[in-house]
Design an enzyme around this catalytic site. Structure first.
Site, PDB file in Angstrom:
ATOM      1  N   ASP A  30       0.855  -1.186   0.000  1.00 41.56           N
ATOM      2  CA  ASP A  30       0.000   0.000   0.000  1.00 41.56           C
ATOM      3  C   ASP A  30       0.897   1.245   0.000  1.00 41.56           C
ATOM      4  O   ASP A  30       1.684   1.454   0.925  1.00 41.56           O
ATOM      5  CB  ASP A  30      -0.850  -0.052   1.274  1.00 41.56           C
ATOM      6  CG  ASP A  30      -1.781   1.135   1.414  1.00 41.56           C
ATOM      7  OD1 ASP A  30      -1.722   2.073   0.584  1.00 41.56           O
ATOM      8  OD2 ASP A  30      -2.561   1.130   2.381  1.00 41.56           O
ATOM      9  N   ASP A  54      -6.307   6.979  -5.192  1.00 43.81           N
ATOM     10  CA  ASP A  54      -6.706   8.359  -4.869  1.00 43.81           C
ATOM     11  C   ASP A  54      -7.501   8.383  -3.550  1.00 43.81           C
ATOM     12  O   ASP A  54      -7.200   9.160  -2.621  1.00 43.81           O
ATOM     13  CB  ASP A  54      -7.564   8.883  -6.043  1.00 43.81           C
ATOM     14  CG  ASP A  54      -7.734  10.388  -6.034  1.00 43.81           C
ATOM     15  OD1 ASP A  54      -7.114  11.053  -5.193  1.00 43.81           O
ATOM     16  OD2 ASP A  54      -8.498  10.900  -6.888  1.00 43.81           O
ATOM     17  N   SER A 137      -3.063   4.949 -14.179  1.00 41.72           N
ATOM     18  CA  SER A 137      -4.039   4.639 -15.240  1.00 41.72           C
ATOM     19  C   SER A 137      -4.390   3.159 -15.385  1.00 41.72           C
ATOM     20  O   SER A 137      -5.278   2.818 -16.163  1.00 41.72           O
ATOM     21  CB  SER A 137      -3.577   5.136 -16.621  1.00 41.72           C
ATOM     22  OG  SER A 137      -3.849   6.501 -16.762  1.00 41.72           O
TER      23      SER A 137
HETATM   24  N1  AR6 Z   1      -1.334   1.554  -3.072  1.00 42.93           N
HETATM   25  C1  AR6 Z   1      -0.734   1.308  -4.259  1.00 42.93           C
HETATM   26  N2  AR6 Z   1      -1.398   1.073  -5.405  1.00 42.93           N
HETATM   27  C2  AR6 Z   1      -2.754   1.095  -5.321  1.00 42.93           C
HETATM   28  C3  AR6 Z   1      -3.454   1.375  -4.137  1.00 42.93           C
HETATM   29  C4  AR6 Z   1      -2.688   1.611  -2.971  1.00 42.93           C
HETATM   30  N3  AR6 Z   1      -3.253   1.882  -1.801  1.00 42.93           N
HETATM   31  N4  AR6 Z   1      -4.796   1.324  -4.404  1.00 42.93           N
HETATM   32  C5  AR6 Z   1      -4.917   1.028  -5.704  1.00 42.93           C
HETATM   33  N5  AR6 Z   1      -3.705   0.879  -6.264  1.00 42.93           N
HETATM   34  P1  AR6 Z   1      -6.517   3.542  -9.820  1.00 42.93           P
HETATM   35  P2  AR6 Z   1      -6.298   5.049 -12.340  1.00 42.93           P
HETATM   36  C6  AR6 Z   1      -3.343   0.558  -7.657  1.00 42.93           C
HETATM   37  O1  AR6 Z   1      -7.854   3.029 -10.210  1.00 42.93           O
HETATM   38  O2  AR6 Z   1      -6.436   3.809 -13.126  1.00 42.93           O
HETATM   39  C7  AR6 Z   1      -9.706   7.213  -9.101  1.00 42.93           C
HETATM   40  O3  AR6 Z   1     -11.053   7.150  -8.769  1.00 42.93           O
HETATM   41  C8  AR6 Z   1      -4.409  -0.134  -8.469  1.00 42.93           C
HETATM   42  O4  AR6 Z   1      -4.436  -1.536  -8.163  1.00 42.93           O
HETATM   43  O5  AR6 Z   1      -6.346   3.976  -8.420  1.00 42.93           O
HETATM   44  O6  AR6 Z   1      -5.236   6.033 -12.723  1.00 42.93           O
HETATM   45  C9  AR6 Z   1      -9.262   8.619  -9.512  1.00 42.93           C
HETATM   46  O7  AR6 Z   1      -9.968   9.616  -8.809  1.00 42.93           O
HETATM   47  C10 AR6 Z   1      -3.909   0.127  -9.872  1.00 42.93           C
HETATM   48  O8  AR6 Z   1      -2.892  -0.799 -10.228  1.00 42.93           O
HETATM   49  O9  AR6 Z   1      -6.056   4.796 -10.763  1.00 42.93           O
HETATM   50  C11 AR6 Z   1      -9.569   8.645 -10.976  1.00 42.93           C
HETATM   51  O10 AR6 Z   1     -10.922   8.961 -11.215  1.00 42.93           O
HETATM   52  C12 AR6 Z   1      -3.268   1.512  -9.754  1.00 42.93           C
HETATM   53  O11 AR6 Z   1      -3.131   1.767  -8.358  1.00 42.93           O
HETATM   54  C13 AR6 Z   1      -9.296   7.219 -11.405  1.00 42.93           C
HETATM   55  O12 AR6 Z   1      -9.494   6.403 -10.252  1.00 42.93           O
HETATM   56  C14 AR6 Z   1      -4.097   2.636 -10.378  1.00 42.93           C
HETATM   57  O13 AR6 Z   1      -5.464   2.384 -10.162  1.00 42.93           O
HETATM   58  C15 AR6 Z   1      -7.869   7.055 -11.854  1.00 42.93           C
HETATM   59  O14 AR6 Z   1      -7.707   5.770 -12.383  1.00 42.93           O
END
Ligand code: AR6
Length: 201
Positions: A30, A54, A137
């Site tokens: 995390d 986020d 992304s």
């Molecule tokens: N630590 C590390 N990586 C993580 C964590 C964490 N705590 N939580 C998720 N991931 P995403 P995006 C990973 O969806 O695709 C949001 O609602 C996850 O498994 O967080 O850029 C924003 O507000 C994945 O591999 O970001 C935008 O609306 C990676 O982080 C939208 O999502 C990115 O997943 C952005 O989408």
């Protein structure tokens, strides 16, 4: 040898290739728990929070982060903005907005590369030496994980080539992400723990 040590050793090959003492380390876990100078948030254009990483960052940093984000007034796709980390162990949060995947012919690769470059530009400006990235992304925005990790590693390698004292962490929240980074390095899978023990002298 644990999985992250194996990855670290494998990624040290990048160091050898670039002849540079900067490091890229692959880390499962995390991102909000990391005590680094800056963590990167995969945000949206409003910078007002959301789900995924986020949501996790805002919830760990506390409401002051949202207040500072509100004062920024948004961020275009491919760019980045910096705030303080508040209740996070990290001192800074660099918020970047990755592209939404639309099939690959809408400039998604370039925009994703721009995200990493924008984050590194802010890191340089603020004297940030250790920085951790999620797979931007590759979650809700639907960018194919293997492709996203290839772009991420390319940009990370190009940064440490310039800044030899930088420590960059590619944080994997899932085994799928970890595997994609390995694929990007074109390396065999890590040796399972038991087998590595048996083969040690
Ligand atoms: N630590 C590390 N990586 C993580 C964590 C964490 N705590 N939580 C998720 N991931 P995403 P995006 C990973 O969806 O695709 C949001 O609602 C996850 O498994 O967080 O850029 C924003 O507000 C994945 O591999 O970001 C935008 O609306 C990676 O982080 C939208 O999502 C990115 O997943 C952005 O989408």
């Amino acid at each position: 040898m644990c999985l992250s040590q194996v990855a670290y050793l494998q990624l040290s090959r990048i160091r050898l290739i670039t002849m540079c003492p900067g490091t890229i380390a692959l880390k499962m876990g995390d991102i909000t728990a990391l005590k680094v100078d800056a963590i990167v948030n995969a945000a949206n254009n409003s910078l007002l929070g959301g789900g995924g990483v986020d949501g996790a960052i805002h919830s760990a940093a506390g409401p002051e982060l949202l207040e500072e984000c509100r004062s920024i007034g948004g961020c275009p796709t491919g760019e980045a903005r910096i705030t303080r980390g508040y209740r996070l162990p990290a001192h800074w949060v660099i918020h970047t907005v990755g592209p939404i995947w639309r099939g690959g012919s809408h400039g998604e690769d370039d925009l994703l590369a721009c995200c990493y470059r924008s984050c590194f530009a802010l890191a340089e400006q603020h004297g940030i030496k250790s920085i951790a990235f999620p797979a931007i992304s590759a979650g809700a925005y639907g960018f194919p994980m293997d492709r996203a990790c290839r772009i991420a590693l390319r940009e990370m390698a190009s940064f440490i080539e310039k800044d030899c004292s930088a420590e960059v962490f590619a944080v994997c929240f899932s085994q799928r992400a970890y595997q994609s980074y390995q694929n990007a390095l074109n390396l065999p899978p890590a040796i399972p723990r038991d087998r590595s023990r048996q083969s040690s002298p």
